[in-house]
Design a protein around this motif. Structure first.
Motif, PDB file in Angstrom:
ATOM      1  N   GLY A  69       0.808  -1.210   0.000  1.00  0.00           N
ATOM      2  CA  GLY A  69       0.000   0.000   0.000  1.00  0.00           C
ATOM      3  C   GLY A  69       0.840   1.258   0.000  1.00  0.00           C
ATOM      4  N   SER A  70       0.283   2.312   0.600  1.00  0.00           N
ATOM      5  CA  SER A  70       0.928   3.624   0.734  1.00  0.00           C
ATOM      6  C   SER A  70       1.512   4.132  -0.576  1.00  0.00           C
ATOM      7  N   VAL A  71       0.776   3.943  -1.678  1.00  0.00           N
ATOM      8  CA  VAL A  71       1.325   4.288  -2.995  1.00  0.00           C
ATOM      9  C   VAL A  71       1.505   5.791  -3.187  1.00  0.00           C
ATOM     10  N   ASN A 105     -10.220   4.407   1.138  1.00  0.00           N
ATOM     11  CA  ASN A 105     -10.248   3.174   1.915  1.00  0.00           C
ATOM     12  C   ASN A 105      -8.976   2.356   1.718  1.00  0.00           C
ATOM     13  N   LEU A 106      -8.456   2.385   0.502  1.00  0.00           N
ATOM     14  CA  LEU A 106      -7.313   1.553   0.158  1.00  0.00           C
ATOM     15  C   LEU A 106      -6.716   2.040  -1.149  1.00  0.00           C
ATOM     16  N   LYS A 218     -14.195   2.640   9.604  1.00  0.00           N
ATOM     17  CA  LYS A 218     -12.754   2.437   9.756  1.00  0.00           C
ATOM     18  C   LYS A 218     -12.220   1.927   8.422  1.00  0.00           C
ATOM     19  N   PRO A 219     -11.267   2.632   7.799  1.00  0.00           N
ATOM     20  CA  PRO A 219     -10.798   2.211   6.475  1.00  0.00           C
ATOM     21  C   PRO A 219      -9.938   0.956   6.530  1.00  0.00           C
ATOM     22  N   TYR A 220      -9.918   0.247   5.420  1.00  0.00           N
ATOM     23  CA  TYR A 220      -9.137  -0.987   5.299  1.00  0.00           C
ATOM     24  C   TYR A 220      -7.661  -0.711   5.544  1.00  0.00           C
ATOM     25  N   GLU A 221      -7.148   0.336   4.933  1.00  0.00           N
ATOM     26  CA  GLU A 221      -5.763   0.745   5.128  1.00  0.00           C
ATOM     27  C   GLU A 221      -5.751   1.899   6.124  1.00  0.00           C
TER      28      GLU A 221
END
Length: 304
Positions: A69-71, A105-106, A218-221
């Motif tokens: 993640g964290s793109v 969310n992601l 609450k978001p997935y990431e």
């Protein structure tokens, strides 16, 4: 058939025709939404990260799949996709009736390597155990970095499996292997049954999944850990808000009783006054209560 039908919409750049297909079928394909060259730049920025990322563990993520993640921290080209105007219009249309603000969310880059089996069919809304068939919790966008084909594990989607059909776990008429190329986008609802197909080729299928959800979930990431204030200060305000630096009325997600956007100020004072952030209906009810209180007619807390 669904791919050809959606391709007819390619000339449109307003959200309405795509929204009609999305709400009817649970998904839509938007061809040539961004230049393929821009996708190539983003993909190239992520090459080193893909090379360093180990394969996932577990049957759901897949042990022949790489994900991270964290793109937004990894490429300056990611924001243009995450903030694409048409995509945000679709997300707002789907989610807006159920929330004050939407949120990211992601944003996850992924590679499906040769030999990857089909993914377990699932509905992304099931990460939250809320009512089924009454509202949409999220909307997903798959951005291919390589060609997405039936033989290299493109996303499988069950058309018509969304909304009320998710209550009875009906599968609609699918699955359909959704094929498209870099620059196009596959958009599907959180209630739509889907899963990655099997990669039976000798090449890697690469892309990015971006999703947006109701602002009170609450978001997935965990966006606030992924993009802490020192990182989010480099984002433009709208992007910072999308990753969580905004308050959802009433007063949800606050920092010391204030909108968390104040954390984007590096010179934030140590002591803050909490400030109401209410929905219009709540603000009206409060105003009426205060008016009646001034007139001496407000109900006592001890009554009843």
């Amino acid at each position: 058939m669904a791919t050809q039908h959606s391709s007819a919409l390619a000339a449109h750049r307003d959200a309405t025709p795509h929204l009609e297909v999305l709400t009817r079928d649970g998904f839509c394909i938007i061809p040539d939404l961004v230049p393929a060259a821009d996708i190539a730049l983003l993909s190239a920025d992520l090459d080193d990260r893909f090379a360093a990322t180990p394969f996932c563990e577990g049957g759901f993520y897949g042990n022949r799949t790489k994900r991270f993640g964290s793109v937004l921290k990894r490429s300056r080209y990611a924001a243009a996709l995450i903030q694409h105007k048409l995509i945000l219009e679709l997300a707002q249309s789907i989610l807006g009736p159920w929330c004050d603000t939407i949120q990211l969310n992601l944003a996850q880059a992924l590679e499906l390597h040769p030999g990857a089996p089909s993914q377990f069919p699932h509905r992304d809304q099931d990460m939250w155990r809320g009512p089924v068939g009454e509202l949409e919790y999220l909307i997903n966008v798959m951005w291919p970095f390589t060609d997405y084909r039936s033989d290299n594990g493109t996303t499988l989607i069950w058309p018509g499996s969304h909304g009320q059909r998710a209550v009875a776990e009906e599968h609609g008429v699918g699955p359909i292997a959704v094929e498209c190329s870099p620059g196009s986008a596959i958009v599907f609802l959180g209630s739509t049954l889907h899963g990655a197909g099997a990669n039976t080729t000798e090449t890697i299928r690469r892309g990015m999944i971006v999703s947006y959800c109701l602002g009170w979930l609450k978001p997935y990431e965990n966006q606030w850990l992924v993009y802490p204030p020192e990182v989010a200060r480099g984002f433009e305000p709208a992007l910072a808000a999308l990753v969580g630096y905004q308050q959802h009325k009433p007063n949800l997600g606050n920092y010391e009783g204030r909108c968390p956007s104040i954390l984007l100020d590096a010179d934030l004072p140590d002591h803050l006054a909490a400030i109401d952030a209410l929905r219009p209906d709540q603000a009206a009810a409060l105003a009426q209560f205060l008016l009646e209180q001034e007139r001496g007619s407000a109900p006592s807390l001890h009554d009843g």
